[in-house]
Design a protein around this motif. Sequence first.
Motif, PDB file in Angstrom:
ATOM      1  N   ALA A  59     -51.465  45.617 -62.001  1.00  0.00           N
ATOM      2  CA  ALA A  59     -52.634  46.392 -61.573  1.00  0.00           C
ATOM      3  C   ALA A  59     -52.590  47.848 -62.015  1.00  0.00           C
ATOM      4  O   ALA A  59     -53.624  48.521 -62.035  1.00  0.00           O
ATOM      5  CB  ALA A  59     -52.762  46.320 -60.047  1.00  0.00           C
ATOM      6  N   SER A  60     -51.404  48.349 -62.384  1.00  0.00           N
ATOM      7  CA  SER A  60     -51.287  49.776 -62.704  1.00  0.00           C
ATOM      8  C   SER A  60     -50.027  50.034 -63.530  1.00  0.00           C
ATOM      9  O   SER A  60     -49.144  49.167 -63.647  1.00  0.00           O
ATOM     10  CB  SER A  60     -51.209  50.602 -61.413  1.00  0.00           C
ATOM     11  N   LYS A  61     -49.941  51.247 -64.041  1.00  0.00           N
ATOM     12  CA  LYS A  61     -48.740  51.674 -64.751  1.00  0.00           C
ATOM     13  C   LYS A  61     -47.547  51.662 -63.791  1.00  0.00           C
ATOM     14  O   LYS A  61     -46.430  51.272 -64.169  1.00  0.00           O
ATOM     15  CB  LYS A  61     -48.943  53.074 -65.337  1.00  0.00           C
ATOM     16  N   GLU A  62     -47.789  52.077 -62.566  1.00  0.00           N
ATOM     17  CA  GLU A  62     -46.731  52.096 -61.556  1.00  0.00           C
ATOM     18  C   GLU A  62     -46.164  50.696 -61.319  1.00  0.00           C
ATOM     19  O   GLU A  62     -44.943  50.519 -61.176  1.00  0.00           O
ATOM     20  CB  GLU A  62     -47.244  52.677 -60.234  1.00  0.00           C
ATOM     21  N   ALA A  63     -47.044  49.707 -61.283  1.00  0.00           N
ATOM     22  CA  ALA A  63     -46.599  48.327 -61.030  1.00  0.00           C
ATOM     23  C   ALA A  63     -45.714  47.823 -62.165  1.00  0.00           C
ATOM     24  O   ALA A  63     -44.715  47.132 -61.928  1.00  0.00           O
ATOM     25  CB  ALA A  63     -47.809  47.416 -60.854  1.00  0.00           C
ATOM     26  N   ILE A  64     -46.066  48.165 -63.399  1.00  0.00           N
ATOM     27  CA  ILE A  64     -45.248  47.755 -64.547  1.00  0.00           C
ATOM     28  C   ILE A  64     -43.878  48.422 -64.474  1.00  0.00           C
ATOM     29  O   ILE A  64     -42.838  47.783 -64.660  1.00  0.00           O
ATOM     30  CB  ILE A  64     -45.940  48.113 -65.875  1.00  0.00           C
ATOM     31  N   HIS A  65     -43.887  49.705 -64.193  1.00  0.00           N
ATOM     32  CA  HIS A  65     -42.652  50.470 -64.141  1.00  0.00           C
ATOM     33  C   HIS A  65     -41.726  49.953 -63.042  1.00  0.00           C
ATOM     34  O   HIS A  65     -40.509  49.798 -63.242  1.00  0.00           O
ATOM     35  CB  HIS A  65     -42.987  51.947 -63.903  1.00  0.00           C
ATOM     36  N   GLU A  66     -42.298  49.669 -61.879  1.00  0.00           N
ATOM     37  CA  GLU A  66     -41.499  49.174 -60.762  1.00  0.00           C
ATOM     38  C   GLU A  66     -40.907  47.802 -61.070  1.00  0.00           C
ATOM     39  O   GLU A  66     -39.764  47.507 -60.688  1.00  0.00           O
ATOM     40  CB  GLU A  66     -42.350  49.132 -59.498  1.00  0.00           C
ATOM     41  N   ALA A  67     -41.681  46.953 -61.764  1.00  0.00           N
ATOM     42  CA  ALA A  67     -41.174  45.628 -62.129  1.00  0.00           C
ATOM     43  C   ALA A  67     -39.983  45.755 -63.083  1.00  0.00           C
ATOM     44  O   ALA A  67     -38.990  45.027 -62.963  1.00  0.00           O
ATOM     45  CB  ALA A  67     -42.284  44.803 -62.772  1.00  0.00           C
ATOM     46  N   LEU A  68     -40.070  46.677 -64.019  1.00  0.00           N
ATOM     47  CA  LEU A  68     -38.965  46.898 -64.948  1.00  0.00           C
ATOM     48  C   LEU A  68     -37.720  47.403 -64.221  1.00  0.00           C
ATOM     49  O   LEU A  68     -36.611  46.899 -64.432  1.00  0.00           O
ATOM     50  CB  LEU A  68     -39.375  47.916 -66.012  1.00  0.00           C
ATOM     51  N   LEU A  69     -37.909  48.390 -63.360  1.00  0.00           N
ATOM     52  CA  LEU A  69     -36.772  48.987 -62.669  1.00  0.00           C
ATOM     53  C   LEU A  69     -36.086  47.999 -61.732  1.00  0.00           C
ATOM     54  O   LEU A  69     -34.860  47.991 -61.619  1.00  0.00           O
ATOM     55  CB  LEU A  69     -37.221  50.228 -61.884  1.00  0.00           C
ATOM     56  N   ALA A  70     -36.881  47.171 -61.071  1.00  0.00           N
ATOM     57  CA  ALA A  70     -36.310  46.196 -60.141  1.00  0.00           C
ATOM     58  C   ALA A  70     -35.393  45.223 -60.873  1.00  0.00           C
ATOM     59  O   ALA A  70     -34.268  44.938 -60.429  1.00  0.00           O
ATOM     60  CB  ALA A  70     -37.424  45.443 -59.426  1.00  0.00           C
ATOM     61  N   GLY A  71     -35.850  44.715 -62.010  1.00  0.00           N
ATOM     62  CA  GLY A  71     -35.025  43.804 -62.788  1.00  0.00           C
ATOM     63  C   GLY A  71     -33.836  44.506 -63.413  1.00  0.00           C
ATOM     64  O   GLY A  71     -32.734  43.958 -63.488  1.00  0.00           O
ATOM     65  N   LEU A  72     -34.047  45.750 -63.856  1.00  0.00           N
ATOM     66  CA  LEU A  72     -32.989  46.493 -64.520  1.00  0.00           C
ATOM     67  C   LEU A  72     -31.843  46.818 -63.576  1.00  0.00           C
ATOM     68  O   LEU A  72     -30.677  46.631 -63.924  1.00  0.00           O
ATOM     69  CB  LEU A  72     -33.556  47.786 -65.105  1.00  0.00           C
TER      70      LEU A  72
END
Length: 207
Positions: A59-72
């Motif tokens: 839904a947003s840039k924030e959502a993409i970033h959070e998904a990356l960080l969570a997996g990382l």
Amino acid sequence: MTIADTNRKGATRIQRRNREAILDAALGVFSAQGFRGATLDQIAEHAGLSKPNMLYYFASKEAIHEALLAGLLDTWLDPLRALDPKGEPVAEIMAYVHRKLEMSRLYPRESRLFANEMLQGAPRIMAALTGDLKALVDEKAAVLQDWARQGHIADLPPHHLIFSIWALTQHYADFDVQVRAVLGEGHDPYAEADSFLDTLFRKLLAP
């Protein structure tokens, strides 16, 4: 490294492929531009998708970033989790050093993404830092301290020993351009670092 869970229940092969493409593109953009400098248009372009299509998945840039960080973060902690309290102390610590350096070699974009988040004050990952990450580091610091008490390794501040391993291994990913510029052509930074860090930490750990 899997940068996202692409096997979500009910997702089609195309949906999984598109989601993976978005996260891979975002990883490149965020690691190069930082969160503030990255745009949805840049990510969509690198993913080969239209912006509206991309927003179907996130839904947003924030959502993409959070998904990356969570997996990382979960993957980033795996080498520390592998440190075995029942193993030979110096061998276990050195294996951790070498695993961390290898992660920097294989996943430089991920390392820079994490570093950028830290430099911004960790607004999207602070809960994980003070939760799962802190709990794991405290657990392994207790192991290091116990080894020191038993005389297996030098009596060093365990948390700072872990910090030094992070700093000396992730430097090669986060400052890759500087490292290669200073060393010049004909050098393999990671091969040289592997040998140097092995010598450095073995001397540091000697009781």
